[in-house]
Design a protein around this motif. Structure first.
Motif, PDB file in Angstrom:
ATOM      1  N   VAL A  67       0.712  -1.429  -0.375  1.00  0.00           N
ATOM      2  CA  VAL A  67       0.118   0.494   0.116  1.00  0.00           C
ATOM      3  C   VAL A  67       0.687   0.834  -0.015  1.00  0.00           C
ATOM      4  CG1 VAL A  67      -1.886  -0.864   0.783  1.00  0.00           C
ATOM      5  CG2 VAL A  67      -0.155  -0.083   2.291  1.00  0.00           C
ATOM      6  N   SER A  68       2.280   1.229   0.376  1.00  0.00           N
ATOM      7  CA  SER A  68       2.991   1.811   0.555  1.00  0.00           C
ATOM      8  C   SER A  68       4.662   1.696   0.459  1.00  0.00           C
ATOM      9  CB  SER A  68       2.593   3.666   1.145  1.00  0.00           C
ATOM     10  OG  SER A  68       3.093   3.066   2.768  1.00  0.00           O
ATOM     11  N   GLU A  69       5.468   2.494   0.334  1.00  0.00           N
ATOM     12  CA  GLU A  69       7.022   1.727   0.764  1.00  0.00           C
ATOM     13  C   GLU A  69       7.922   3.537   0.972  1.00  0.00           C
ATOM     14  OE1 GLU A  69       9.407  -0.364  -1.779  1.00  0.00           O
ATOM     15  OE2 GLU A  69       8.244   0.884  -3.067  1.00  0.00           O
ATOM     16  N   ASP A  70       8.713   2.761   2.312  1.00  0.00           N
ATOM     17  CA  ASP A  70       8.877   4.210   3.056  1.00  0.00           C
ATOM     18  C   ASP A  70      10.284   4.125   2.225  1.00  0.00           C
ATOM     19  OD1 ASP A  70       7.370   4.678   5.222  1.00  0.00           O
ATOM     20  OD2 ASP A  70       8.271   3.629   6.059  1.00  0.00           O
ATOM     21  N   LEU A  71      10.704   5.490   1.774  1.00  0.00           N
ATOM     22  CA  LEU A  71      12.082   5.222   1.076  1.00  0.00           C
ATOM     23  C   LEU A  71      13.223   5.847   1.853  1.00  0.00           C
ATOM     24  CD1 LEU A  71      10.990   7.192  -2.430  1.00  0.00           C
ATOM     25  CD2 LEU A  71      11.640   4.450  -1.930  1.00  0.00           C
ATOM     26  N   LEU A  72      14.069   4.691   2.399  1.00  0.00           N
ATOM     27  CA  LEU A  72      15.060   5.190   3.683  1.00  0.00           C
ATOM     28  C   LEU A  72      15.915   5.153   3.509  1.00  0.00           C
ATOM     29  CD1 LEU A  72      13.293   2.463   6.512  1.00  0.00           C
ATOM     30  CD2 LEU A  72      12.969   5.197   6.328  1.00  0.00           C
ATOM     31  N   GLU A  73      17.250   6.484   4.126  1.00  0.00           N
ATOM     32  CA  GLU A  73      18.280   7.042   3.699  1.00  0.00           C
ATOM     33  C   GLU A  73      18.772   6.048   4.886  1.00  0.00           C
ATOM     34  OE1 GLU A  73      21.742  10.152   2.020  1.00  0.00           O
ATOM     35  OE2 GLU A  73      19.533  10.737   2.388  1.00  0.00           O
ATOM     36  N   TYR A  74      20.108   5.976   4.425  1.00  0.00           N
ATOM     37  CA  TYR A  74      20.499   5.214   6.144  1.00  0.00           C
ATOM     38  C   TYR A  74      22.599   5.977   5.505  1.00  0.00           C
ATOM     39  CZ  TYR A  74      16.732   2.161   6.403  1.00  0.00           C
ATOM     40  OH  TYR A  74      16.000   1.420   6.464  1.00  0.00           O
ATOM     41  N   ARG A  75      22.607   7.168   6.956  1.00  0.00           N
ATOM     42  CA  ARG A  75      24.097   7.954   6.828  1.00  0.00           C
ATOM     43  C   ARG A  75      24.379   8.091   8.299  1.00  0.00           C
ATOM     44  NH1 ARG A  75      22.251  13.271   6.672  1.00  0.00           N
ATOM     45  NH2 ARG A  75      20.716  13.700   5.338  1.00  0.00           N
ATOM     46  N   GLY A  76      25.306   8.171   8.561  1.00  0.00           N
ATOM     47  CA  GLY A  76      26.258   8.252   9.925  1.00  0.00           C
ATOM     48  C   GLY A  76      25.081   8.179  11.089  1.00  0.00           C
ATOM     49  N   GLY A  77      25.165   7.022  10.740  1.00  0.00           N
ATOM     50  CA  GLY A  77      24.265   6.094  11.482  1.00  0.00           C
ATOM     51  C   GLY A  77      22.883   6.476  12.298  1.00  0.00           C
ATOM     52  N   GLY A  78      22.508   7.382  11.291  1.00  0.00           N
ATOM     53  CA  GLY A  78      20.985   7.400  11.582  1.00  0.00           C
ATOM     54  C   GLY A  78      19.713   7.133  10.308  1.00  0.00           C
ATOM     55  N   VAL A  79      19.232   6.775  10.854  1.00  0.00           N
ATOM     56  CA  VAL A  79      17.225   6.542   9.657  1.00  0.00           C
ATOM     57  C   VAL A  79      16.794   7.851   9.095  1.00  0.00           C
ATOM     58  CG1 VAL A  79      15.942   5.648   9.233  1.00  0.00           C
ATOM     59  CG2 VAL A  79      17.355   4.425  10.457  1.00  0.00           C
ATOM     60  N   TYR A  80      17.108   8.706   8.170  1.00  0.00           N
ATOM     61  CA  TYR A  80      15.862   9.831   7.460  1.00  0.00           C
ATOM     62  C   TYR A  80      14.915   9.412   6.209  1.00  0.00           C
ATOM     63  CZ  TYR A  80      20.521  11.643   9.454  1.00  0.00           C
ATOM     64  OH  TYR A  80      21.414  11.981  10.164  1.00  0.00           O
ATOM     65  N   LEU A  81      14.125   9.993   6.595  1.00  0.00           N
ATOM     66  CA  LEU A  81      12.661   9.514   5.379  1.00  0.00           C
ATOM     67  C   LEU A  81      12.924  10.243   4.489  1.00  0.00           C
ATOM     68  CD1 LEU A  81      10.203   7.869   5.094  1.00  0.00           C
ATOM     69  CD2 LEU A  81       8.600  10.038   6.096  1.00  0.00           C
ATOM     70  N   ARG A  82      13.160   9.999   3.272  1.00  0.00           N
ATOM     71  CA  ARG A  82      13.806  10.704   2.291  1.00  0.00           C
ATOM     72  C   ARG A  82      12.303  10.939   1.506  1.00  0.00           C
ATOM     73  NH1 ARG A  82      18.812  13.356   1.258  1.00  0.00           N
ATOM     74  NH2 ARG A  82      17.462  14.352   0.239  1.00  0.00           N
ATOM     75  N   GLY A  83      11.851   9.791   1.486  1.00  0.00           N
ATOM     76  CA  GLY A  83       9.748  10.281   0.508  1.00  0.00           C
ATOM     77  C   GLY A  83       9.185   8.502   1.284  1.00  0.00           C
ATOM     78  N   VAL A  84       7.763   8.658  -0.073  1.00  0.00           N
ATOM     79  CA  VAL A  84       6.825   7.429   0.720  1.00  0.00           C
ATOM     80  C   VAL A  84       7.139   7.895  -0.569  1.00  0.00           C
ATOM     81  CG1 VAL A  84       5.115   7.354   1.815  1.00  0.00           C
ATOM     82  CG2 VAL A  84       6.768   8.625   2.632  1.00  0.00           C
ATOM     83  N   ARG A  85       6.539   6.094  -1.200  1.00  0.00           N
ATOM     84  CA  ARG A  85       5.642   6.219  -2.320  1.00  0.00           C
ATOM     85  C   ARG A  85       4.484   5.212  -2.387  1.00  0.00           C
ATOM     86  NH1 ARG A  85       9.833   4.487  -6.812  1.00  0.00           N
ATOM     87  NH2 ARG A  85      10.605   3.267  -4.913  1.00  0.00           N
ATOM     88  N   ILE A  86       3.143   5.920  -3.134  1.00  0.00           N
ATOM     89  CA  ILE A  86       2.420   5.563  -3.023  1.00  0.00           C
ATOM     90  C   ILE A  86       1.915   5.002  -4.436  1.00  0.00           C
ATOM     91  CG2 ILE A  86      -0.200   5.926  -1.851  1.00  0.00           C
ATOM     92  CD1 ILE A  86       1.138   7.895  -0.270  1.00  0.00           C
ATOM     93  N   GLY A  87       1.429   4.087  -4.725  1.00  0.00           N
ATOM     94  CA  GLY A  87       1.516   3.594  -5.832  1.00  0.00           C
ATOM     95  C   GLY A  87       2.265   4.289  -7.145  1.00  0.00           C
ATOM     96  N   LYS A  88       2.380   5.120  -7.613  1.00  0.00           N
ATOM     97  CA  LYS A  88       3.411   5.381  -8.818  1.00  0.00           C
ATOM     98  C   LYS A  88       4.229   7.094  -8.291  1.00  0.00           C
ATOM     99  CE  LYS A  88       2.580   2.728 -12.664  1.00  0.00           C
ATOM    100  NZ  LYS A  88       1.898   2.579 -14.032  1.00  0.00           N
ATOM    101  N   GLN A  89       2.883   7.224  -7.081  1.00  0.00           N
ATOM    102  CA  GLN A  89       3.121   8.601  -6.777  1.00  0.00           C
ATOM    103  C   GLN A  89       4.604   8.190  -5.479  1.00  0.00           C
ATOM    104  OE1 GLN A  89       0.550  10.936  -4.841  1.00  0.00           O
ATOM    105  NE2 GLN A  89       1.260  12.867  -4.567  1.00  0.00           N
ATOM    106  N   VAL A  90       5.226   9.607  -5.846  1.00  0.00           N
ATOM    107  CA  VAL A  90       6.698   9.660  -5.071  1.00  0.00           C
ATOM    108  C   VAL A  90       6.145  11.409  -4.041  1.00  0.00           C
ATOM    109  CG1 VAL A  90       9.338   9.388  -4.070  1.00  0.00           C
ATOM    110  CG2 VAL A  90       7.833   8.257  -6.215  1.00  0.00           C
TER     111      VAL A  90
END
Length: 180
Positions: A67-90
């Protein structure tokens, strides 16, 4: 889609997700699966490049359908939400939202971030012993407030280092537990 309509799903997505960082503190191995009492399954996907950024998608599935995807970036030991994909929309966040700062998390630790009219404020409130279908855990209790315009939503997540979120209490009060 209006930002206000995304507020509750974003909060649930941010913290129900066993969102994770490099290393073992925030696990992020592809094909890792979590099953929750709500019927949701979360699956870590293969790393990908989106908008020039290396991300690891976390799929939120109901009945085997993403139903959705979290697009997560891992850097410097932290977790960052770069985006959310719902269907084809980011929906892309510049700057990204900080889901978890660099590990390890500590009692009383606070962090904030904002992007695109959304503000995320989190704090490690304490430790909680939990007995769940997936096992017994000593979890860090994290309170997160997501604000968009005049609307704020609060959620509590119970995070176990090396495993992820084993319980969360959604903004509406529903408690969701890790079952496997």
């Amino acid at each position: 889609m209006k930002r206000g309509l995304l507020l509750a799903p974003l909060l649930a997505s941010l913290l129900s997700s066993t969102v994770l960082a490099a290393g073992n503190y925030f696990p992020n191995a592809p094909s890792t699966i979590w099953r929750y009492s709500s019927g949701e399954t979360q699956v870590i996907g293969q790393p990908a490049i989106v908008n020039g950024v290396s991300v690891i998608p976390t799929a939120h599935q109901i009945g085997g359908t993403t139903v959705s995807e979290d697009l997560l970036e891992y850097r410097g030991g932290g977790v960052y939400l770069r985006g959310v994909r719902i269907g084809k929309q980011v929906i892309w966040y510049t700057p990204p939202l900080t889901v978890y700062p660099s590990s390890p998390l500590s009692l009383g630790q606070r962090w904030e971030s904002s992007s695109g009219g959304i503000k995320l404020s989190s704090r490690v409130m304490g430790n909680e012993p939990l007995s769940l279908p997936a096992g017994n855990f000593n979890a860090l209790l994290i309170r997160s407030d997501v604000s968009s315009g005049k609307s704020t939503s609060t959620q509590y997540s119970y995070f176990v280092p090396g495993l992820g979120v084993v319980r969360y209490q959604a903004a509406g009060g529903q408690v969701v537990d890790l079952v496997k």
